[in-house]
Design a protein around this motif. Structure first.
Motif, short mmCIF file in Angstrom:
data_model
loop_
_atom_site.label_atom_id
_atom_site.label_comp_id
_atom_site.label_asym_id
_atom_site.label_seq_id
_atom_site.Cartn_x
_atom_site.Cartn_y
_atom_site.Cartn_z
N LEU A 198 0.81 -1.17 -0.12
CA LEU A 198 0.14 -0.01 0.03
C LEU A 198 0.88 1.13 -0.04
O LEU A 198 0.54 2.27 -0.77
CB LEU A 198 -0.96 0.09 1.11
N TYR A 199 1.90 1.24 0.73
CA TYR A 199 2.74 2.36 0.74
C TYR A 199 4.25 1.98 0.19
O TYR A 199 4.68 1.02 0.32
CB TYR A 199 3.17 2.89 2.34
N GLN A 200 4.69 2.94 -0.35
CA GLN A 200 6.28 2.99 -0.84
C GLN A 200 7.08 4.23 -0.23
O GLN A 200 6.71 4.99 0.15
CB GLN A 200 6.20 3.13 -2.27
N VAL A 201 8.35 3.71 0.16
CA VAL A 201 9.21 4.60 0.78
C VAL A 201 10.51 4.79 -0.42
O VAL A 201 10.92 3.88 -0.80
CB VAL A 201 9.73 4.08 2.13
N ALA A 202 10.92 5.93 -0.28
CA ALA A 202 11.77 6.26 -1.28
C ALA A 202 12.64 7.61 -0.75
O ALA A 202 12.32 8.23 0.31
CB ALA A 202 11.40 6.49 -2.71
N ILE A 203 13.70 8.35 -1.43
CA ILE A 203 14.10 9.45 -1.16
C ILE A 203 13.82 10.42 -2.25
O ILE A 203 13.81 9.98 -3.31
CB ILE A 203 15.76 9.38 -1.00
N ASP A 204 13.61 11.67 -2.08
CA ASP A 204 13.43 12.82 -2.91
C ASP A 204 14.73 13.37 -3.43
O ASP A 204 15.79 12.92 -3.12
CB ASP A 204 12.39 13.67 -2.43
N ARG A 205 14.44 14.34 -4.36
CA ARG A 205 15.44 15.04 -4.86
C ARG A 205 16.34 15.95 -4.01
O ARG A 205 17.34 16.28 -4.35
CB ARG A 205 14.70 15.87 -6.15
N GLU A 206 15.89 16.19 -2.94
CA GLU A 206 16.47 17.00 -1.87
C GLU A 206 17.22 16.20 -0.88
O GLU A 206 17.83 16.64 0.14
CB GLU A 206 15.61 18.08 -1.06
N GLY A 207 17.14 14.77 -1.11
CA GLY A 207 17.91 14.00 0.00
C GLY A 207 16.95 13.61 1.27
O GLY A 207 17.32 13.50 2.28
N ASN A 208 15.68 13.84 1.32
CA ASN A 208 14.89 13.58 2.19
C ASN A 208 13.89 12.37 1.89
O ASN A 208 13.78 11.93 0.72
CB ASN A 208 13.66 14.64 2.35
N TYR A 209 13.65 11.32 3.13
CA TYR A 209 12.64 10.25 2.91
C TYR A 209 11.28 10.82 2.42
O TYR A 209 11.01 12.06 3.09
CB TYR A 209 12.57 9.74 4.11
N GLU A 210 10.65 10.10 1.40
CA GLU A 210 9.30 10.21 1.18
C GLU A 210 8.47 9.01 1.19
O GLU A 210 8.89 8.02 0.94
CB GLU A 210 9.20 10.80 -0.51
#
Length: 377
Positions: free
Chosen positions: A121-133
């Motif tokens: 249901l959920y996905q975890v990644a990092i964004d373009r600024e180096g934060n978890y999303e």
């Protein structure tokens, strides 16, 4: 004529029809999301002695509530300038950053990493600024403060957010619409003047507007009703009806109760339009305590409940005038056991196993109904 002459489509004689009239063979079919397989030729059929009426409908009598949510770690973003891509300095760091979240999630009873063949249901990644999303197909908006991958406390906070979102999802998914009470409880959203909205299927109001929330008991027996407000900040609170702080409000047969609510967009510039969900629970017999389901806004700590809701509900079960023997006035509705599973303390695992989901029985004399309202600034 060809079909008739073949002899393969003739009915058996009257004697054979009479002898087999009350004998049926039933093959039980699992309707969960599993690969379809042909029944084996030597599969045993169950003989049903009682007569089944021809044309009797087949209905699904239960629906699962997923308490344990699956998480997918997306560590394969490529270098590029698009929103779903990463600058060169982050591409090589995403695997280790997500591995830290994976380690923080070990032995967690609410969220687990998806396995092959499962759906997350959920996905975890990092964004373009180096934060978890955290994503639900797309990044979930307004998850703040931002959690930088260089912050050593960030992985645990990501897991805490996932647990909170899983709890919120479990409350939102609670449904027993096949219950016989579904035809008894009526829920309406009206304007402050108690007139219907022009388009009841697409309710949109302005921040600070007042609406009328109407509950009607169309049945011949009293109901006990409770209302939850599922807020855009991922908080869940119980709405007091008639100034009562009791677990349920009594709605007598044929009664109508109007509740005035004022809806607001959160005091945060990031919110221009929000979705508010009003969820109604009703039981006919027994008691249950919706306070098991309440949640604070995301990232705010939840006070440990322990057994507090159960102890307070016990006081309601017993007649206070009885000083000897403590005679019970009502029993616990099966709904309360389900509420306790969802309402376990955040630092405790769900009482369901990782591979299990709760099956909701429509015969258990409780029902839920919910309406969604768009609130614009």
């Amino acid at each position: 004529t060809l079909l008739m002459n073949s002899g393969k489509f003739r009915l058996p004689g009257k004697k054979q029809l009479y002898q087999n009239a009350d004998t049926w063979a039933v093959l039980a079919v699992d309707v969960t999301e599993s690969p379809i397989e042909r029944p084996k030729k030597n599969s045993e059929l169950t003989e049903v002695k009682n007569k089944l009426d021809p044309g009797a409908p087949a209905i699904m009598v239960s629906a699962p509530v997923e308490l344990i949510q699956r998480i997918r770690f997306t560590d394969d973003k490529v270098e590029g300038a698009q929103e779903y891509e990463l600058p060169p300095n982050w591409v090589g760091r995403q695997t280790e950053a997500l591995a830290r979240v994976r380690r923080a999630m070990v032995d967690n009873g609410w969220v687990v990493e998806e396995k092959e063949g499962e759906s997350a249901l959920y996905q975890v990644a990092i964004d373009r600024e180096g934060n978890y999303e955290i994503c639900k197909n797309i990044p979930i908006a307004n998850l703040r403060p931002l959690l930088a991958i260089d912050d050593p406390m960030a992985p645990k906070r990501v897991v805490d957010r996932l647990v909170h979102l899983a709890r919120y999802q479990a409350v939102e998914s609670l449904d027993n619409s096949s219950s016989k009470l579904a035809q008894v409880l009526e829920v309406e959203i009206l304007g402050e003047d108690k007139q219907p909205f022009p388009d009841p299927q697409n309710l949109t109001v302005q921040s600070e507007d007042i609406i009328c929330f109407r509950l009607s008991n169309k049945g011949t027996q009293p109901l006990k009703v409770a209302v939850l407000d599922m807020e855009p900040t991922w908080a869940v609170s119980q709405i007091s009806i008639g100034g009562m702080e009791e677990p349920f409000f009594p709605l007598e047969k044929g009664a109508v109760k109007d509740v005035l609510l004022q809806l607001r967009v959160p005091d945060d510039h990031a919110y221009e339009k929000t979705k508010e969900t009003i969820k109604v629970f009703a039981v006919q017999r027994g008691l249950a305590d919706l306070r098991w389901l309440t949640l604070p806004p995301l990232d705010e700590p939840l006070e440990a409940r322990g057994t507090q809701p159960a102890e307070e509900l016990d006081k309601t079960f017993y007649n206070e005038e009885v000083t000897r023997g403590m005679k019970k006035t009502e029993e616990v509705n099966p709904l309360n056991n389900l509420l306790k599973m969802i309402g376990a303390d955040l630092n405790k695992a769900s009482e369901a196993t990782r591979s299990a989901s709760i099956v909701v029985d429509p015969s258990q004399e409780w029902v839920t109904k919910q309406v969604q309202i768009i609130v614009e600034r």
